[in-house]
Design a protein around this motif. Structure first.
Motif, PDB file in Angstrom:
ATOM      1  N   ALA A 167       6.865  90.751  35.747  1.00 46.20           N
ATOM      2  CA  ALA A 167       7.390  91.074  34.417  1.00 46.20           C
ATOM      3  C   ALA A 167       8.816  90.566  34.200  1.00 46.20           C
ATOM      4  CB  ALA A 167       7.353  92.587  34.204  1.00 46.20           C
ATOM      5  N   THR A 168       9.618  90.487  35.256  1.00 46.01           N
ATOM      6  CA  THR A 168      11.039  90.210  35.058  1.00 46.01           C
ATOM      7  C   THR A 168      11.571  88.992  35.811  1.00 46.01           C
ATOM      8  OG1 THR A 168      11.734  91.600  36.918  1.00 46.01           O
ATOM      9  CG2 THR A 168      11.499  92.683  34.769  1.00 46.01           C
ATOM     10  N   HIS A 169      10.833  88.436  36.742  1.00 47.48           N
ATOM     11  CA  HIS A 169      11.391  87.501  37.714  1.00 47.48           C
ATOM     12  C   HIS A 169      10.452  86.349  38.099  1.00 47.48           C
ATOM     13  CE1 HIS A 169      15.115  88.124  39.921  1.00 47.48           C
ATOM     14  NE2 HIS A 169      14.582  87.670  41.025  1.00 47.48           N
ATOM     15  N   PRO A 170       9.514  85.935  37.259  1.00 49.81           N
ATOM     16  CA  PRO A 170       8.461  85.023  37.725  1.00 49.81           C
ATOM     17  C   PRO A 170       8.928  83.619  38.122  1.00 49.81           C
ATOM     18  CG  PRO A 170       8.341  85.251  35.354  1.00 49.81           C
ATOM     19  CD  PRO A 170       9.355  86.266  35.845  1.00 49.81           C
ATOM     20  N   ARG A 171      10.057  83.169  37.602  1.00 46.50           N
ATOM     21  CA  ARG A 171      10.521  81.813  37.903  1.00 46.50           C
ATOM     22  C   ARG A 171      11.778  81.785  38.775  1.00 46.50           C
ATOM     23  NH1 ARG A 171       8.691  82.240  33.009  1.00 46.50           N
ATOM     24  NH2 ARG A 171      10.725  82.555  32.042  1.00 46.50           N
ATOM     25  N   CYS A 172      12.026  82.865  39.494  1.00 45.75           N
ATOM     26  CA  CYS A 172      13.210  82.954  40.356  1.00 45.75           C
ATOM     27  C   CYS A 172      13.247  81.779  41.350  1.00 45.75           C
ATOM     28  CB  CYS A 172      13.178  84.277  41.118  1.00 45.75           C
ATOM     29  SG  CYS A 172      14.480  84.409  42.369  1.00 45.75           S
ATOM     30  N   ILE A 173      14.417  81.216  41.537  1.00 46.94           N
ATOM     31  CA  ILE A 173      14.592  80.104  42.478  1.00 46.94           C
ATOM     32  C   ILE A 173      14.274  80.508  43.921  1.00 46.94           C
ATOM     33  CG2 ILE A 173      17.071  80.520  42.828  1.00 46.94           C
ATOM     34  CD1 ILE A 173      15.819  77.009  42.461  1.00 46.94           C
TER      35      ILE A 173
ATOM     36  N   CYS B 233      12.233  83.482  44.934  1.00 52.41           N
ATOM     37  CA  CYS B 233      10.929  84.097  45.206  1.00 52.41           C
ATOM     38  C   CYS B 233       9.887  83.897  44.112  1.00 52.41           C
ATOM     39  CB  CYS B 233      11.119  85.596  45.458  1.00 52.41           C
ATOM     40  SG  CYS B 233      11.949  86.440  44.096  1.00 52.41           S
ATOM     41  N   GLY B 234      10.194  83.121  43.102  1.00 55.13           N
ATOM     42  CA  GLY B 234       9.261  82.955  42.000  1.00 55.13           C
ATOM     43  C   GLY B 234       8.147  81.963  42.283  1.00 55.13           C
ATOM     44  N   ALA B 235       6.920  82.464  42.298  1.00 57.05           N
ATOM     45  CA  ALA B 235       5.763  81.575  42.487  1.00 57.05           C
ATOM     46  C   ALA B 235       5.615  80.629  41.294  1.00 57.05           C
ATOM     47  CB  ALA B 235       4.501  82.399  42.680  1.00 57.05           C
ATOM     48  N   GLY B 236       6.184  81.008  40.149  1.00 61.39           N
ATOM     49  CA  GLY B 236       6.117  80.179  38.955  1.00 61.39           C
ATOM     50  C   GLY B 236       7.185  79.100  38.901  1.00 61.39           C
ATOM     51  N   ASN B 237       7.938  78.917  39.964  1.00 58.66           N
ATOM     52  CA  ASN B 237       8.973  77.889  40.024  1.00 58.66           C
ATOM     53  C   ASN B 237       8.594  76.869  41.090  1.00 58.66           C
ATOM     54  OD1 ASN B 237      11.237  76.289  40.318  1.00 58.66           O
ATOM     55  ND2 ASN B 237      12.681  77.994  40.201  1.00 58.66           N
ATOM     56  N   PRO B 238       7.998  75.729  40.668  1.00 55.87           N
ATOM     57  CA  PRO B 238       7.522  74.753  41.653  1.00 55.87           C
ATOM     58  C   PRO B 238       8.637  74.133  42.495  1.00 55.87           C
ATOM     59  CG  PRO B 238       7.355  73.872  39.429  1.00 55.87           C
ATOM     60  CD  PRO B 238       7.750  75.311  39.298  1.00 55.87           C
ATOM     61  N   ARG B 239       9.882  74.211  42.029  1.00 58.79           N
ATOM     62  CA  ARG B 239      11.002  73.665  42.801  1.00 58.79           C
ATOM     63  C   ARG B 239      11.759  74.742  43.575  1.00 58.79           C
ATOM     64  NH1 ARG B 239      13.752  68.689  39.643  1.00 58.79           N
ATOM     65  NH2 ARG B 239      11.823  67.540  39.317  1.00 58.79           N
TER      66      ARG B 239
ATOM     67  N   LEU C  98      19.397  86.225  51.057  1.00 62.56           N
ATOM     68  CA  LEU C  98      19.781  87.625  51.225  1.00 62.56           C
ATOM     69  C   LEU C  98      19.778  88.357  49.883  1.00 62.56           C
ATOM     70  CD1 LEU C  98      22.624  86.967  53.791  1.00 62.56           C
ATOM     71  CD2 LEU C  98      20.453  88.105  54.273  1.00 62.56           C
ATOM     72  N   ASP C  99      20.310  87.715  48.844  1.00 65.89           N
ATOM     73  CA  ASP C  99      20.329  88.306  47.505  1.00 65.89           C
ATOM     74  C   ASP C  99      18.899  88.528  47.001  1.00 65.89           C
ATOM     75  OD1 ASP C  99      21.917  89.094  45.124  1.00 65.89           O
ATOM     76  OD2 ASP C  99      20.909  87.384  44.202  1.00 65.89           O
ATOM     77  N   GLY C 100      18.031  87.547  47.230  1.00 62.64           N
ATOM     78  CA  GLY C 100      16.636  87.684  46.821  1.00 62.64           C
ATOM     79  C   GLY C 100      15.924  88.809  47.554  1.00 62.64           C
ATOM     80  N   ALA C 101      16.238  88.981  48.830  1.00 63.28           N
ATOM     81  CA  ALA C 101      15.634  90.077  49.603  1.00 63.28           C
ATOM     82  C   ALA C 101      16.046  91.428  49.027  1.00 63.28           C
ATOM     83  CB  ALA C 101      16.035  89.971  51.067  1.00 63.28           C
ATOM     84  N   MET C 102      17.318  91.565  48.687  1.00 67.27           N
ATOM     85  CA  MET C 102      17.791  92.836  48.140  1.00 67.27           C
ATOM     86  C   MET C 102      17.167  93.112  46.771  1.00 67.27           C
ATOM     87  SD  MET C 102      21.736  93.026  49.543  1.00 67.27           S
ATOM     88  CE  MET C 102      22.218  91.322  49.332  1.00 67.27           C
ATOM     89  N   THR C 103      17.022  92.085  45.956  1.00 67.10           N
ATOM     90  CA  THR C 103      16.375  92.236  44.651  1.00 67.10           C
ATOM     91  C   THR C 103      14.940  92.721  44.821  1.00 67.10           C
ATOM     92  OG1 THR C 103      17.755  90.519  43.666  1.00 67.10           O
ATOM     93  CG2 THR C 103      15.678  91.015  42.547  1.00 67.10           C
TER      94      THR C 103
ATOM     95  N   THR D 176      22.054  90.141  31.251  1.00 63.38           N
ATOM     96  CA  THR D 176      22.279  89.087  32.224  1.00 63.38           C
ATOM     97  C   THR D 176      23.757  88.920  32.577  1.00 63.38           C
ATOM     98  OG1 THR D 176      22.364  87.473  30.435  1.00 63.38           O
ATOM     99  CG2 THR D 176      20.234  87.791  31.529  1.00 63.38           C
ATOM    100  N   THR D 177      24.544  89.976  32.417  1.00 68.76           N
ATOM    101  CA  THR D 177      25.960  89.867  32.755  1.00 68.76           C
ATOM    102  C   THR D 177      26.205  89.878  34.250  1.00 68.76           C
ATOM    103  OG1 THR D 177      26.261  92.242  32.554  1.00 68.76           O
ATOM    104  CG2 THR D 177      26.739  90.908  30.600  1.00 68.76           C
ATOM    105  N   GLY D 178      25.228  90.310  35.036  1.00 66.19           N
ATOM    106  CA  GLY D 178      25.346  90.264  36.493  1.00 66.19           C
ATOM    107  C   GLY D 178      25.054  88.874  36.987  1.00 66.19           C
ATOM    108  N   THR D 179      25.096  88.664  38.274  1.00 66.77           N
ATOM    109  CA  THR D 179      24.861  87.356  38.857  1.00 66.77           C
ATOM    110  C   THR D 179      23.525  87.294  39.578  1.00 66.77           C
ATOM    111  OG1 THR D 179      26.043  88.004  40.840  1.00 66.77           O
ATOM    112  CG2 THR D 179      27.314  86.847  39.120  1.00 66.77           C
ATOM    113  N   ASP D 180      22.566  88.041  39.104  1.00 63.22           N
ATOM    114  CA  ASP D 180      21.237  88.070  39.721  1.00 63.22           C
ATOM    115  C   ASP D 180      20.734  86.652  39.919  1.00 63.22           C
ATOM    116  OD1 ASP D 180      18.022  89.386  38.632  1.00 63.22           O
ATOM    117  OD2 ASP D 180      18.771  88.943  40.625  1.00 63.22           O
ATOM    118  N   GLU D 181      20.074  86.425  41.037  1.00 60.75           N
ATOM    119  CA  GLU D 181      19.626  85.082  41.363  1.00 60.75           C
ATOM    120  C   GLU D 181      18.503  84.587  40.467  1.00 60.75           C
ATOM    121  OE1 GLU D 181      18.545  87.739  43.104  1.00 60.75           O
ATOM    122  OE2 GLU D 181      16.439  87.327  43.164  1.00 60.75           O
ATOM    123  N   GLY D 182      17.993  85.368  39.576  1.00 59.06           N
ATOM    124  CA  GLY D 182      16.882  84.959  38.725  1.00 59.06           C
ATOM    125  C   GLY D 182      17.281  84.725  37.397  1.00 59.06           C
TER     126      GLY D 182
END
Length: 162
Positions: A24-30, A32-38, A78-83, A156-162
């Motif tokens: 719902a919130t993170h499908p194209r994350c650099i 962990c996103g399975a929807g991000n082929p790169r 590490l950031d992705g793991a915490m998310t 999106t004011t935070g620096t979330d990796e997604g």
């Protein structure tokens, strides 16, 4: 390893919850996103201790200095793991503060294990801890504060990796 004061939901329930929030919130994350082929497409899984864990093959394409993974890649893992740990516990939050300690180099052409845990949650603020290890040795650690916006993560004011 940090522990949560709340009772831990069974791992399967945490996995399903993590998958729903991720989709719902993170499908194209650099990271962990399975929807991000790169992207890195790291597959995090909840663990019995309330954390999450994933394995990452440290290919030379992620190299900074010779035979060493770039520090930014390690920080992103590490950031992705915490998310994803927050997702497993039903929280959608953005990174507000991230401190990374590089204890030893992360070598290329080896598999790494990334883990994260919630240390403390208070209202919408979550204190997290993560580590990256190779061959059973912790090489990089991180602590972070994640903020859960009132909008459920759409701020999106935070620096979330997604």
């Amino acid at each position: 390893m940090p522990t949560s004061t709340k009772a831990t939901a069974p791992v399967q329930e945490q996995f399903e919850q993590m998958q729903r929030l991720h989709a719902a919130t993170h499908p194209r994350c650099i990271v962990c996103g399975a929807g991000n082929p790169r992207g890195l497409q790291v597959d995090f899984r909840p663990t019995a201790d309330g954390g999450v864990e994933a394995h990452f093959d440290c290919a030379t394409i992620f190299e900074g200095y010779s035979h060493r993974i770039h520090g930014g890649v390690a920080a992103a893992l590490l950031d992705g793991a915490m998310t994803n740990c927050l997702f497993a516990h039903g929280h959608v939050a953005v990174t507000a503060e991230l401190a990374v300690r590089y204890r030893h180099p992360v070598m290329t052409d080896r598999r790494a294990t990334v883990r994260a845990w919630i240390c403390e949650s208070s209202h919408r603020l979550h204190r997290m801890r993560a580590e990256l290890a190779q061959d059973g040795r912790v090489l990089v650690t991180a602590t972070a504060k994640f903020f859960e916006p009132p909008s459920g993560g759409s701020d999106t004011t935070g620096t979330d990796e997604g």
